[in-house]
Design an enzyme around this catalytic site. Structure first.
Site, PDB file in Angstrom:
ATOM      1  N   VAL A 119       0.604  -1.150   0.234  1.00  0.00           N
ATOM      2  CA  VAL A 119      -0.128  -0.259   0.211  1.00  0.00           C
ATOM      3  C   VAL A 119       0.853   1.667   0.252  1.00  0.00           C
ATOM      4  CG1 VAL A 119      -1.542   0.893   1.621  1.00  0.00           C
ATOM      5  CG2 VAL A 119      -1.769  -1.340   1.135  1.00  0.00           C
ATOM      6  N   GLU A 120       1.644   1.225   0.507  1.00  0.00           N
ATOM      7  CA  GLU A 120       2.914   2.539   0.820  1.00  0.00           C
ATOM      8  C   GLU A 120       3.049   2.727  -0.016  1.00  0.00           C
ATOM      9  OE1 GLU A 120       2.847   5.059   2.601  1.00  0.00           O
ATOM     10  OE2 GLU A 120       2.439   4.221   4.741  1.00  0.00           O
ATOM     11  N   THR A 121       3.988   1.773  -1.305  1.00  0.00           N
ATOM     12  CA  THR A 121       5.364   1.473  -1.970  1.00  0.00           C
ATOM     13  C   THR A 121       4.539   1.228  -3.131  1.00  0.00           C
ATOM     14  OG1 THR A 121       7.183   1.106  -1.367  1.00  0.00           O
ATOM     15  CG2 THR A 121       6.556   3.262  -0.766  1.00  0.00           C
TER      16      THR A 121
END
Length: 393
Positions: A119-121
């Site tokens: 989700v973050e990167t």
């Protein structure tokens, strides 16, 4: 008279702009002095804070956070799509040994760690393009919110370079100063990053082992309970008016007395404390969320974010999509569908710029124009209705 008034107005605007530039420059000078007093070398400072004007894009983006502005079915539609699930399973296979060692070392489920990464990167593919010292200087000196916080993050980022954890040219990330494979802000990096690959550096930018272990360390410190669930999809009875919210927890088995059942048909059981989350009301998907969900929430302080991480972790484990549909007749789009929507808009003659799968102001304007053409309410939202109206499948 109007000419004179115009001249005065123009002069006032120029004076205001000049005063703003002087104020920004003075603020940046103050940041340099503070950093020097904290032991940051002049060489680092000359490169890091070579900035004479605020970054207007940073200021604009800082006013909007999708976790709080985007409908939940849109937010999850692009964050937990089939592409991210498939890519996540491939990355988990590639880093299986690392993830299992991280799980053993910190007691945090490896699927959740991988979900944060995804989700973050997007598993390290999109770590951010903003040079952190300039972004944080902009937020400190040209924003009117949380200036002490941004100043502290800037100093923490420079200390990471001074101490040898990172090079200055590795400090690229989000508008808010988060960076690396799993997007730590500098002060969190200082406090919780770990050297898991044993090379003597805490490198969350280039070292996947360091990044994944640091994420697990963060979740452990946030209260993760090994062996406990994080999210259970349930169904609530019609007209439900009982307890609701993450903070109103009781043993999972006790929720059965309110007529709540698991969405997969299994019995509610166990004494793990859980609260009932209804992100779209009682007509939409419902979830029992535990202290582990709360630990994930600490990563970004948004229930929609924690729900995305939790659901992606479940999908990486092999569980299906939510069994209850969102209460909307216009669901959100996956990333592939967003890209296709932009291509359809361009093919139809709408000037939205480049098709990149990211729905920005130009794309929203084009969508609204297309909606008018089809007799729809001009929302500018990337949903299934306009996608299908333009020929999407």
């Amino acid at each position: 008279m109007r000419t004179t008034a115009f001249v005065f107005a123009a002069a006032a605007a120029l004076m205001s702009t000049a005063a703003g530039a002087q104020s920004f420059s003075a603020c940046v000078d103050g940041l340099r002095a503070s950093a020097a007093s904290a032991g940051i070398s002049s060489g680092i400072l000359s490169d890091a804070l070579n900035i004479d004007a605020p970054n207007e894009d940073i200021l604009r983006v800082s006013q909007v956070q999708p976790e709080f502005k985007t409908p939940i079915w849109d937010y999850l539609g692009f964050l937990v799509d089939e592409q991210r699930v498939a890519d996540g399973r491939a990355m988990m296979q590639r880093y299986d040994d690392v993830l299992r060692r991280v799980e053993r070392s910190y007691g945090v489920d490896r699927h959740v760690v991988a979900a944060v990464w995804g989700v973050e990167t997007d598993y390290g593919r999109e770590t951010g393009r903003n040079f952190l010292p300039h972004a944080l200087a902009t937020l400190t000196c040209a924003s009117d919110r949380r200036t002490d916080f941004w100043r502290g993050e800037l100093l923490a980022a420079l200390k990471l370079v001074q101490n040898g954890d990172l090079r200055l040219d590795e400090l690229y990330g989000s508008w808010a100063g988060a960076f690396g494979q799993t997007q730590f802000i500098p002060s969190t990096y200082q406090r919780l990053a770990v050297d898991f690959d044993g090379d003597g550096r805490r490198d969350l930018v280039s070292s996947v082992p360091d990044a994944l272990a640091s994420t697990a360390n963060y979740l452990k410190r946030a209260g993760w309970r090994s062996g406990e669930p994080w999210l259970i999809e349930v169904r609530v009875p019609g007209g439900y008016s009982g307890p609701e919210g993450r903070g109103d927890k009781m043993p999972i088995a006790d929720w059965a007395r309110y007529g709540i059942v698991r969405a997969d048909g299994a019995s509610l059981s166990g004494g793990t404390p859980a609260g009932l989350l209804l992100p779209a009301g009682a007509a939409g998907p419902a979830f029992l969320v535990t202290r582990n969900f709360d630990a994930i929430y600490q990563y970004n302080h948004a229930e929609s974010y924690a729900l995305a991480i939790s659901h992606l972790a479940d999908r990486l484990m092999g569980l299906p999509p939510f069994r209850t549909a969102w209460p909307t007749d216009d669901p959100g789009l996956s990333r592939a569908q967003r890209l296709e929507l932009q291509k359809l808009l361009l093919a139809a003659g709408y000037d939205i710029g480049e098709a990149d799968g990211k729905i920005g102001p130009a794309s929203r304007a084009g969508i609204a124009e297309a909606e008018r053409r089809f007799g729809m309410e001009p929302t500018g939202r990337a949903g299934q209705k306009i996608y299908r109206a333009l020929g999407g499948r």
